[in-house]
Design a protein around this motif. Structure first.
Motif, PDB file in Angstrom:
ATOM      1  N   GLU A  68      65.766 -26.540  16.835  1.00 50.23           N
ATOM      2  CA  GLU A  68      65.646 -27.028  17.990  1.00 50.23           C
ATOM      3  C   GLU A  68      64.676 -28.161  18.219  1.00 50.23           C
ATOM      4  O   GLU A  68      63.451 -28.084  17.593  1.00 50.23           O
ATOM      5  CB  GLU A  68      65.291 -25.853  19.059  1.00 50.23           C
ATOM      6  N   LEU A  69      64.963 -29.142  19.096  1.00 53.72           N
ATOM      7  CA  LEU A  69      63.948 -30.177  19.026  1.00 53.72           C
ATOM      8  C   LEU A  69      62.650 -29.726  20.007  1.00 53.72           C
ATOM      9  O   LEU A  69      61.799 -30.149  19.713  1.00 53.72           O
ATOM     10  CB  LEU A  69      64.629 -31.379  20.061  1.00 53.72           C
ATOM     11  N   ASN A  70      62.922 -28.937  21.037  1.00 53.88           N
ATOM     12  CA  ASN A  70      61.725 -28.348  21.661  1.00 53.88           C
ATOM     13  C   ASN A  70      61.702 -26.787  21.647  1.00 53.88           C
ATOM     14  O   ASN A  70      62.674 -26.229  22.154  1.00 53.88           O
ATOM     15  CB  ASN A  70      62.116 -29.063  23.087  1.00 53.88           C
ATOM     16  N   GLN A  71      60.532 -26.502  21.086  1.00 55.86           N
ATOM     17  CA  GLN A  71      60.384 -25.192  21.321  1.00 55.86           C
ATOM     18  C   GLN A  71      59.084 -24.491  21.794  1.00 55.86           C
ATOM     19  O   GLN A  71      58.092 -25.438  21.538  1.00 55.86           O
ATOM     20  CB  GLN A  71      60.510 -24.418  19.650  1.00 55.86           C
ATOM     21  N   ILE A  72      58.721 -23.388  22.148  1.00 51.33           N
ATOM     22  CA  ILE A  72      57.547 -22.876  22.714  1.00 51.33           C
ATOM     23  C   ILE A  72      57.565 -21.426  22.297  1.00 51.33           C
ATOM     24  O   ILE A  72      58.436 -20.589  22.084  1.00 51.33           O
ATOM     25  CB  ILE A  72      57.426 -22.942  24.168  1.00 51.33           C
ATOM     26  N   LEU A  73      56.455 -21.023  21.295  1.00 53.04           N
ATOM     27  CA  LEU A  73      56.262 -19.983  20.926  1.00 53.04           C
ATOM     28  C   LEU A  73      55.271 -19.201  21.970  1.00 53.04           C
ATOM     29  O   LEU A  73      54.132 -19.416  21.959  1.00 53.04           O
ATOM     30  CB  LEU A  73      55.525 -19.922  19.575  1.00 53.04           C
ATOM     31  N   TYR A  74      55.709 -18.207  22.501  1.00 52.49           N
ATOM     32  CA  TYR A  74      54.768 -17.502  23.474  1.00 52.49           C
ATOM     33  C   TYR A  74      54.831 -16.003  23.052  1.00 52.49           C
ATOM     34  O   TYR A  74      55.593 -15.388  22.602  1.00 52.49           O
ATOM     35  CB  TYR A  74      55.383 -17.603  24.980  1.00 52.49           C
ATOM     36  N   GLY A  75      53.615 -15.371  23.559  1.00 53.45           N
ATOM     37  CA  GLY A  75      53.256 -13.855  23.437  1.00 53.45           C
ATOM     38  C   GLY A  75      51.923 -13.760  23.843  1.00 53.45           C
ATOM     39  O   GLY A  75      51.128 -14.844  23.977  1.00 53.45           O
ATOM     40  N   PRO A  76      51.459 -12.489  23.497  1.00 51.45           N
ATOM     41  CA  PRO A  76      50.092 -12.028  23.678  1.00 51.45           C
ATOM     42  C   PRO A  76      49.177 -12.606  22.497  1.00 51.45           C
ATOM     43  O   PRO A  76      49.697 -13.111  21.564  1.00 51.45           O
ATOM     44  CB  PRO A  76      50.040 -10.522  23.517  1.00 51.45           C
ATOM     45  N   PRO A  77      47.878 -12.493  22.684  1.00 49.39           N
ATOM     46  CA  PRO A  77      46.931 -13.131  21.587  1.00 49.39           C
ATOM     47  C   PRO A  77      47.080 -12.502  20.444  1.00 49.39           C
ATOM     48  O   PRO A  77      47.312 -11.074  20.338  1.00 49.39           O
ATOM     49  CB  PRO A  77      45.591 -12.993  22.359  1.00 49.39           C
ATOM     50  N   GLY A  78      46.922 -13.075  19.102  1.00 49.97           N
ATOM     51  CA  GLY A  78      46.959 -12.270  17.974  1.00 49.97           C
ATOM     52  C   GLY A  78      48.286 -12.103  17.435  1.00 49.97           C
ATOM     53  O   GLY A  78      48.357 -11.152  16.476  1.00 49.97           O
ATOM     54  N   THR A  79      49.077 -12.716  17.786  1.00 51.47           N
ATOM     55  CA  THR A  79      50.590 -12.605  17.250  1.00 51.47           C
ATOM     56  C   THR A  79      51.221 -13.504  16.260  1.00 51.47           C
ATOM     57  O   THR A  79      52.252 -13.622  15.925  1.00 51.47           O
ATOM     58  CB  THR A  79      51.670 -12.295  18.409  1.00 51.47           C
ATOM     59  N   GLY A  80      49.995 -14.338  16.102  1.00 54.60           N
ATOM     60  CA  GLY A  80      50.507 -15.606  14.959  1.00 54.60           C
ATOM     61  C   GLY A  80      51.136 -16.727  15.391  1.00 54.60           C
ATOM     62  O   GLY A  80      52.101 -17.381  14.703  1.00 54.60           O
ATOM     63  N   LYS A  81      51.021 -17.012  16.650  1.00 50.06           N
ATOM     64  CA  LYS A  81      51.755 -18.078  17.178  1.00 50.06           C
ATOM     65  C   LYS A  81      51.231 -19.495  16.769  1.00 50.06           C
ATOM     66  O   LYS A  81      52.155 -20.177  16.319  1.00 50.06           O
ATOM     67  CB  LYS A  81      51.563 -18.095  19.044  1.00 50.06           C
ATOM     68  N   THR A  82      49.998 -19.763  16.321  1.00 48.49           N
ATOM     69  CA  THR A  82      49.663 -20.997  15.936  1.00 48.49           C
ATOM     70  C   THR A  82      50.130 -21.003  14.363  1.00 48.49           C
ATOM     71  O   THR A  82      50.566 -21.946  14.144  1.00 48.49           O
ATOM     72  CB  THR A  82      47.975 -21.123  16.004  1.00 48.49           C
ATOM     73  N   TYR A  83      49.868 -20.096  13.820  1.00 44.33           N
ATOM     74  CA  TYR A  83      50.474 -19.993  12.069  1.00 44.33           C
ATOM     75  C   TYR A  83      51.935 -19.972  12.397  1.00 44.33           C
ATOM     76  O   TYR A  83      52.300 -20.803  11.327  1.00 44.33           O
ATOM     77  CB  TYR A  83      50.145 -18.431  11.771  1.00 44.33           C
ATOM     78  N   GLY A  84      52.621 -19.595  13.475  1.00 42.66           N
ATOM     79  CA  GLY A  84      54.213 -19.766  13.288  1.00 42.66           C
ATOM     80  C   GLY A  84      54.309 -21.282  13.487  1.00 42.66           C
ATOM     81  O   GLY A  84      55.403 -21.684  13.069  1.00 42.66           O
ATOM     82  N   THR A  85      53.625 -22.035  14.227  1.00 39.94           N
ATOM     83  CA  THR A  85      54.151 -23.405  14.642  1.00 39.94           C
ATOM     84  C   THR A  85      54.023 -24.261  13.234  1.00 39.94           C
ATOM     85  O   THR A  85      54.896 -25.050  13.047  1.00 39.94           O
ATOM     86  CB  THR A  85      52.839 -23.969  15.619  1.00 39.94           C
ATOM     87  N   THR A  86      52.769 -23.867  12.591  1.00 37.75           N
ATOM     88  CA  THR A  86      52.700 -24.780  11.316  1.00 37.75           C
ATOM     89  C   THR A  86      54.069 -24.302  10.172  1.00 37.75           C
ATOM     90  O   THR A  86      54.638 -25.168   9.482  1.00 37.75           O
ATOM     91  CB  THR A  86      51.500 -24.524  10.400  1.00 37.75           C
ATOM     92  N   THR A  87      54.212 -22.878  10.294  1.00 35.88           N
ATOM     93  CA  THR A  87      55.362 -22.652   9.405  1.00 35.88           C
ATOM     94  C   THR A  87      56.609 -23.347   9.958  1.00 35.88           C
ATOM     95  O   THR A  87      57.634 -23.813   8.837  1.00 35.88           O
ATOM     96  CB  THR A  87      55.623 -21.119   9.358  1.00 35.88           C
ATOM     97  N   ARG A  88      56.964 -23.275  11.320  1.00 35.99           N
ATOM     98  CA  ARG A  88      58.279 -23.985  11.710  1.00 35.99           C
ATOM     99  C   ARG A  88      58.142 -25.381  11.195  1.00 35.99           C
ATOM    100  O   ARG A  88      59.153 -25.936  11.168  1.00 35.99           O
ATOM    101  CB  ARG A  88      58.447 -23.541  13.228  1.00 35.99           C
ATOM    102  N   ALA A  89      57.021 -25.871  11.473  1.00 34.74           N
ATOM    103  CA  ALA A  89      57.039 -27.562  11.079  1.00 34.74           C
ATOM    104  C   ALA A  89      57.065 -27.755   9.576  1.00 34.74           C
ATOM    105  O   ALA A  89      57.970 -28.704   9.180  1.00 34.74           O
ATOM    106  CB  ALA A  89      55.434 -27.882  11.682  1.00 34.74           C
ATOM    107  N   MET A  90      56.903 -26.876   8.985  1.00 33.98           N
ATOM    108  CA  MET A  90      57.176 -27.123   7.518  1.00 33.98           C
ATOM    109  C   MET A  90      58.529 -26.839   7.278  1.00 33.98           C
ATOM    110  O   MET A  90      59.234 -27.459   6.481  1.00 33.98           O
ATOM    111  CB  MET A  90      56.141 -26.015   6.731  1.00 33.98           C
ATOM    112  N   ALA A  91      59.189 -25.877   8.117  1.00 36.38           N
ATOM    113  CA  ALA A  91      60.706 -25.804   7.840  1.00 36.38           C
ATOM    114  C   ALA A  91      61.321 -26.889   8.214  1.00 36.38           C
ATOM    115  O   ALA A  91      62.469 -27.394   7.611  1.00 36.38           O
ATOM    116  CB  ALA A  91      60.982 -24.383   8.542  1.00 36.38           C
ATOM    117  N   ILE A  92      61.010 -27.448   9.394  1.00 35.10           N
ATOM    118  CA  ILE A  92      61.697 -28.852   9.783  1.00 35.10           C
ATOM    119  C   ILE A  92      61.648 -29.711   8.902  1.00 35.10           C
ATOM    120  O   ILE A  92      62.420 -30.469   8.344  1.00 35.10           O
ATOM    121  CB  ILE A  92      61.129 -29.078  11.119  1.00 35.10           C
TER     122      ILE A  92
END
Length: 716
Positions: free
Chosen positions: A374-398
């Motif tokens: 998707e062009l625009n995504q937001i990863l949301y959830g409680p603290p400590g669920t790997g959101k920031t790590y997930g953004t870099t993973t998704r960025a590399m996938a893109i």
């Protein structure tokens, strides 16, 4: 390219006329045709032996000869037989079908029974491809017994008579592809074998007619359309546009430049930068779908008008190799036209309706811009669920054009190299963190002070990170770019984005039907957002001190929930007898019941816990303070969350507190709680952690130590 198949309705109409006028009518009309000085093969054996197979085969031979002869004869045939057709006699590409040399066109020059040939003609016209009845089987087998008539010759003429249901078995088309039982024609074959092999070949081209299969086989076999080094594209089509694509053998971008007059220099620029319509070349593959999960078909590029015109009415002409409507194995992008990555390839290749066709096509070669994210995504959830790590993973996938779960540590190791440099505009992944003082001037552009060499203060127009990465993406439309916005909900969204809230919407990106551009307030530049720029944000749902996400922004993003995963492989299930996975699950279940599911404890808090000391430190420094924040220091609820453990103890009133009660300043029912000091042995006692999820872990062990008793009055 519809013109490639104009011969089909012409031959069908001719077969119908011949079937109606029969032998005598055929002879009478053939004598009136202007044969342009060529021999009339159908009457070479005398009027009484005229047959329709020789007639059709002879016309095919003429089509493969000199263009001027073809024009004369075909125009005369149309007039004499009363055929109304759009057949362009001068367009050579419109006559791609078996064209035998003139000396082999005869079917009855060895004394063959003309009636057998008429029977074969009638059976061929009536055949609908759905049965292998004995009537056509016997006629087919008998015709092959005629001396000088082989499998190639017979199937070629049957193809001309009924191009929707017969395939020519020759060396110049589909057989060399090796899809059926053999890759070359045999001298003799039974009807049952022919029917079975044709059916197998057609199964690789679902919903395509035999004339579709024949032409792609011919173009591939002859090398007219290359089959190696091809690029892949995808286009999303509505029901109406798909029917238009199907009928005309083309695809196009139904947006800017198709039905509107182009302002000078503007629309062509948008098309060139944001929609790579001029990129596909002969042999490239185009995947057509509707929405995210419905496949429509697969086309091979035959010719691209955009490469020359880049203006309205340009078309990408294709030959269809699959016209099946089916559910895809994975999501496709919602953009109208773009490069397709491995994810899009897999969405089709893993679908039963398209897998056989995809086996004939080369896989995308190397990393390509992703078309599945998707062009625009937001990863949301409680603290400590790997959101920031997930953004870099998704960025590399893109960037790599792969699925998120395909990203490896080797891919992530390239992150530093791919970081976007605002000054040199190299790299493809940029990252920014929103906060309460972040502004439009920081993000897009603004006038900023600049210290001159002499110490004087000057001012300059300075582009922000968003404008810089947009410019880079526009300058290199074949590469995907990613902007990560950490803590996106901490910023003042209307203040930071302004009019960009509209521009980032997928349907408003450059090249889309509703593409939108604005004039920036500081520079006055015309500004739009290309669709090769992906935006990934993170949002902490547990922090109630900030406002909810702006509604206008929320509806423009796809939201990906990231919740705690107690079974994560990086969480140990046995630390001195403590099952961390079970413990985390129980804690979060209790938080969800007492508070809400948005304020659970993320699994990453336990990633580095490998012994009882690190567990104690994590609990004391991270988990208990987080619980205190969640419950606003309501320790009675915190004790419920922690079960039977003794990390939080009640403190009885001492003499000082009792005097406050006597004076009416303190409620006598007030209970004071204290967290055990860091030196308390309970922090390093595995049983205390086991008691969180198992009350029977230790009977009689849940007693405060001497150190914990010192916190309150003597309990004797």
């Amino acid at each position: 390219m519809k013109q490639l198949f104009q011969w089909v309705p012409w031959f069908e109409a001719l077969a119908k006329q011949v079937g109606q006028v029969r032998h005598s009518g055929l002879v009478e009309r053939v004598k009136r045709v202007d044969w342009a000085g060529l021999r009339c093969a159908v009457l070479d054996q005398g009027d009484e032996r005229a047959d329709p197979l020789t007639f059709f085969y002879h016309l095919a031979a003429i089509a493969g000869g000199k263009p001027e002869k073809r024009r004369t004869v075909y125009a005369s045939i149309s007039k004499v037989f009363g055929i109304e057709s759009d057949l362009d006699h001068s367009f050579s590409d419109g006559f791609i079908f078996p064209t035998p040399p003139g000396v082999t066109v005869m079917f009855n020059n060895t004394g063959a029974d003309p009636q057998l040939l008429w029977n074969m003609f009638d059976r061929a016209r009536a055949f609908d491809g759905t049965s292998d009845d004995s009537a056509i089987a016997n006629t087919f087998d008998s015709t092959l017994q005629i001396r000088g008539v082989g499998v190639a010759k017979l199937t070629q003429v049957l193809f001309l008579i009924n191009p929707k249901e017969f395939l020519p078995f020759d060396r110049a088309a589909v057989l060399p592809l090796g899809i059926g039982g053999s890759d070359a024609p045999r001298a003799k074959i039974s009807w049952a074998e022919y029917y079975r092999e044709t059916d197998k070949i057609r199964s690789a081209f679902p919903s395509c007619e035999c004339y579709d299969v024949n032409i792609i086989g011919y173009l591939w076999t002859k090398g007219t359309l290359p089959r190696e080094g091809n690029r892949w594209y995808q286009i999303s089509a509505t029901e109406e546009s798909w029917l238009d694509f199907l009928d005309n053998n083309w695809v196009y971008h139904a947006g800017q430049g198709d039905n509107r007059s182009a302002t000078e220099g503007d629309v062509p620029l948008i098309l060139k930068l944001a929609s790579p319509l001029d990129k596909p070349k002969a042999g490239d593959v185009i995947l057509v779908h509707s929405g995210k999960r419905e496949g429509r078909g697969i086309g091979i590029v035959y010719r691209n008008d955009y490469s020359e015109l880049l203006q309205q009415n340009g078309r990408i002409h294709v030959v269809w190799v699959n016209k099946k409507r089916a559910i895809l194995a994975a999501n496709m992008p919602t953009v109208r036209f773009s490069r397709a990555g491995r994810g899009s390839y897999a969405a089709f290749a893993k679908s039963v309706a398209y897998s056989a066709t995809m086996d004939l096509l080369p896989q995308p070669d190397g990393p390509t811009p992703s078309a599945v994210h998707e062009l625009n995504q937001i990863l949301y959830g409680p603290p400590g669920t790997g959101k920031t790590y997930g953004t870099t993973t998704r960025a590399m996938a893109i960037v790599k054009g792969i699925e998120v779960d395909e990203v490896t540590e080797e891919h992530r190791a390239e992150l530093r190299r791919l970081r976007f440099d605002p000054e040199s505009k190299t790299g493809q992944i940029a990252m920014v963190t929103f906060h309460q003082s972040y502004s439009y001037e920081d993000f897009v552009e603004g006038i900023r002070p600049r210290l001159a060499k002499e110490g004087d203060i000057g001012y300059e127009l300075r582009p922000g990170i968003f404008k810089r990465i947009v410019d880079a993406a526009l300058n290199d439309p074949d590469l995907p770019y990613v902007l990560i916005i950490d803590e996106i909900n901490r910023g003042n969204i209307p203040k930071i984005l302004g009019e960009l809230i509209t521009l980032i919407e997928p349907s408003r990106r450059l090249g889309e039907e509703e593409a939108t551009k604005v004039t920036l307030p500081y520079s006055g530049d015309s500004f739009g957002v290309p669709r090769n720029l992906h935006i990934i944000g993170t949002m902490n749902t547990a922090d109630r001190s900030i406002l909810p996400l702006d509604t206008a922004l929320r509806r423009r993003f796809d939201h990906v929930e990231m919740m705690p995963d107690p079974d994560h492989q990086l969480i140990a299930n046995d630390i001195a007898g403590v099952d961390l996975r079970k413990m985390l699950k129980v804690i979060n279940d209790r938080i969800s019941l007492l508070l809400d599911r948005e304020r659970q404890i993320g699994h990453t808090y336990l990633f580095r816990v490998n012994d009882i000391e690190s567990l104690a430190a994590t609990f004391r420094k991270s988990i208990v303070p987080l619980l205190a924040e969640y419950f606003y220091d309501d320790w009675s609820k915190i004790r419920l969350v922690l079960g039977g453990s003794a990390f939080v103890v009640e403190k009885r009133e001492g003499e000082q507190e009792l005097s406050l009660v006597d004076e009416g300043l303190l409620d006598p029912d007030t209970t004071i709680h204290e967290v055990l000091p860091a030196t308390a042995t309970e922090w390093r006692d595995p049983v205390q952690y086991q008691l969180i999820y198992d009350e029977s872990a230790s009977v009689g062990r849940n007693q405060p130590t001497e150190e914990s008793r010192d916190l309150g009055a003597d309990q004797s």
